[in-house]
Scaffold this motif. Sequence first.
Motif, PDB file in Angstrom:
ATOM      1  N   TYR A  76     100.440 104.064  56.788  1.00 22.43           N
ATOM      2  CA  TYR A  76     101.703 103.882  56.458  1.00 22.43           C
ATOM      3  C   TYR A  76     102.637 102.978  57.686  1.00 22.43           C
ATOM      4  O   TYR A  76     103.547 102.201  57.510  1.00 22.43           O
ATOM      5  N   TYR A  89     111.098 103.031  51.859  1.00 24.61           N
ATOM      6  CA  TYR A  89     112.297 103.767  52.250  1.00 24.61           C
ATOM      7  C   TYR A  89     112.488 104.714  51.103  1.00 24.61           C
ATOM      8  O   TYR A  89     113.182 105.910  51.372  1.00 24.61           O
ATOM      9  N   GLN A  90     112.293 104.473  49.897  1.00 31.10           N
ATOM     10  CA  GLN A  90     112.872 105.375  48.905  1.00 31.10           C
ATOM     11  C   GLN A  90     111.893 106.561  48.687  1.00 31.10           C
ATOM     12  O   GLN A  90     112.612 107.807  48.506  1.00 31.10           O
ATOM     13  N   ASN A  91     110.717 106.404  48.914  1.00 34.61           N
ATOM     14  CA  ASN A  91     109.848 107.455  48.654  1.00 34.61           C
ATOM     15  C   ASN A  91     109.395 108.183  50.156  1.00 34.61           C
ATOM     16  O   ASN A  91     108.533 109.329  49.837  1.00 34.61           O
ATOM     17  N   GLY A  92     109.866 107.633  51.277  1.00 32.14           N
ATOM     18  CA  GLY A  92     109.382 108.158  52.441  1.00 32.14           C
ATOM     19  C   GLY A  92     108.044 108.099  52.931  1.00 32.14           C
ATOM     20  O   GLY A  92     107.430 108.928  53.375  1.00 32.14           O
ATOM     21  N   TYR A  93     107.533 106.852  52.601  1.00 28.90           N
ATOM     22  CA  TYR A  93     106.133 106.524  52.949  1.00 28.90           C
ATOM     23  C   TYR A  93     106.291 106.200  54.495  1.00 28.90           C
ATOM     24  O   TYR A  93     106.857 105.048  54.736  1.00 28.90           O
ATOM     25  N   THR A 141     107.848 107.125  56.730  1.00 28.30           N
ATOM     26  CA  THR A 141     109.392 107.174  57.462  1.00 28.30           C
ATOM     27  C   THR A 141     109.993 108.244  56.523  1.00 28.30           C
ATOM     28  O   THR A 141     109.805 108.539  55.533  1.00 28.30           O
ATOM     29  N   ASN A 142     111.060 108.456  57.270  1.00 27.79           N
ATOM     30  CA  ASN A 142     112.137 109.535  56.264  1.00 27.79           C
ATOM     31  C   ASN A 142     112.835 108.608  55.328  1.00 27.79           C
ATOM     32  O   ASN A 142     113.165 107.502  55.307  1.00 27.79           O
ATOM     33  N   PRO A 143     113.032 109.495  53.986  1.00 26.76           N
ATOM     34  CA  PRO A 143     113.653 108.777  52.961  1.00 26.76           C
ATOM     35  C   PRO A 143     115.061 108.086  53.378  1.00 26.76           C
ATOM     36  O   PRO A 143     115.820 108.839  54.161  1.00 26.76           O
ATOM     37  N   ASP A 144     115.310 106.999  52.856  1.00 28.33           N
ATOM     38  CA  ASP A 144     116.472 106.521  53.277  1.00 28.33           C
ATOM     39  C   ASP A 144     116.878 105.543  52.154  1.00 28.33           C
ATOM     40  O   ASP A 144     116.445 104.349  51.845  1.00 28.33           O
ATOM     41  N   TYR A 145     117.710 106.061  51.298  1.00 25.75           N
ATOM     42  CA  TYR A 145     118.165 105.510  50.021  1.00 25.75           C
ATOM     43  C   TYR A 145     118.948 104.212  50.206  1.00 25.75           C
ATOM     44  O   TYR A 145     118.721 103.012  49.511  1.00 25.75           O
TER      45      TYR A 145
END
Length: 497
Positions: free
Chosen positions: A257, A283-287, A289-293
């Motif tokens: 990732y 970013y939505q699913n935290g692939y 990276t940390n999730p960031d909506y």
Amino acid sequence: MKRLIFILFSLLLITTVAMAQNKRIPRPTSLQNSAIVSKAKPQVARKPGTKKKPVKRWKKHVTTQAPAEKAPEPVDLTDYTEVETDEPVIDFDNTDPAELLLQGAVELDKGDYEEAVEIYKYLAAKDQPQALNELGVCYYFGYGVPQNFAEAAECFRRSANQDNAVGQYNLGLMYHNGDGVMQDNKYAVDWYQKSANQGNSDAQNNLGYMFNNGYGVKQDMNQALHWYTQSANQGNAVAQYNLGWMYFSGEGVQQDYAKALEWFPKAAAQGDADAQNRLGWMYQNGYGTNPDYYQAREWFQKAANQGNASAENSIGLMYAKGQSVSRDYNQAVDWFRKSAGQDFAAGQYNLGNMYMNGAGVPQNYTEAAQWFHKAAAQGYAAAQSDLGYLYENGLGVGQDLGAAAQWFQRAADQGNVNAQCNLADMYYTGYGVTKDLSKAFTLYSQAADQGNATAQYRLGTMYLNGEGVKKDKKKGKAWLQKAADQGLQEAITALKK
């Protein structure tokens, strides 16, 4: 017995399966124009001629200021007439071919296609390779000449045979798509290879695409990775996207990732909508990276602004779930409708879901069934499962247990756990189908292996009672325990007996 197993609304709003629908992942690039318009004005010799050119002239003079003592009169901007004027023509014999080529690019860029074609035809008659390529582009798109793929292919061939990299690439693309020539992936690979070896980034990407998919050549993911990388390192956005996808999916490489997050942003920054959409997913699913909506929605919005149906569906999901925005089912419906209107199955399914649950729209099972049908016809398992539910219970459609079983089966074959449970119940009870405990056992097993507590409970009781399988109390209790561990009350009660 008639069952009313209804999936919770929050679970119906599918996210991860929407990604699987976009599995046409690697993308080839399209026809290439080698003309580059310089800021310097070409030095083209001209001579008097009788060539007539229509121009528009105002019928009356328009001043920018009115006399101070009078209010200005309104100006009718359509108040002009067309007149013809003599225009000097290009003196081809006394103009350097390089300047002519540049002038052709200028004319093509400003939309004077007839003038461009005249220049390119003159140079093509002298077998100038770049002009031949540009003339091929004109024939391909119908710029200044009637569209003619066969003529385009012939121009590209003459250019390619002179080792022109762009002509080679374009000829490869013609063979790839079967435009003006018989479709032949092997010839496409040959010409892509010649162009790629000269450093043409589009050819490198398309060669990677052919190796990626085994088109015209034996599938070789190492070669695909090599050529995508060569192209991506030159800044080719499509190759950057394709390379990002390989690392994201682990297709032909070890899933990484972090590397996907290196390549997707590069393509996204160049406006590649698919890369923007994928970046939103990460970013939505935290692939990686940390999730960031908020970051996710920003990238989804960029892709949606370009009409990307998957991104439109994703924004709808964010409104439905209240991710980075206040939950707003009306907005969710609007975005799902945009996505569904582009025949995107996940958008169609989610729009049907809103109608089925009356979220953002009045509850309407008929509308739900229509949208589920559209998505189900594309093989979308969740839609097939829910469509089966509607047929089973006569909601929005006439009750039809045979149709229900068929849709459940299609979804179950794709591993949809709800469809597996529903169809297993039908076979277990003989409701709408011939009772078949062996089939029920198989379907419950498939759902139980996916962690479905109800299926685990059913499977446990079948082992305990020897229904559709040899009685085995040890296995029966083991499955009941799995269901009980998930808090299923029926399993907890059964274990106490």
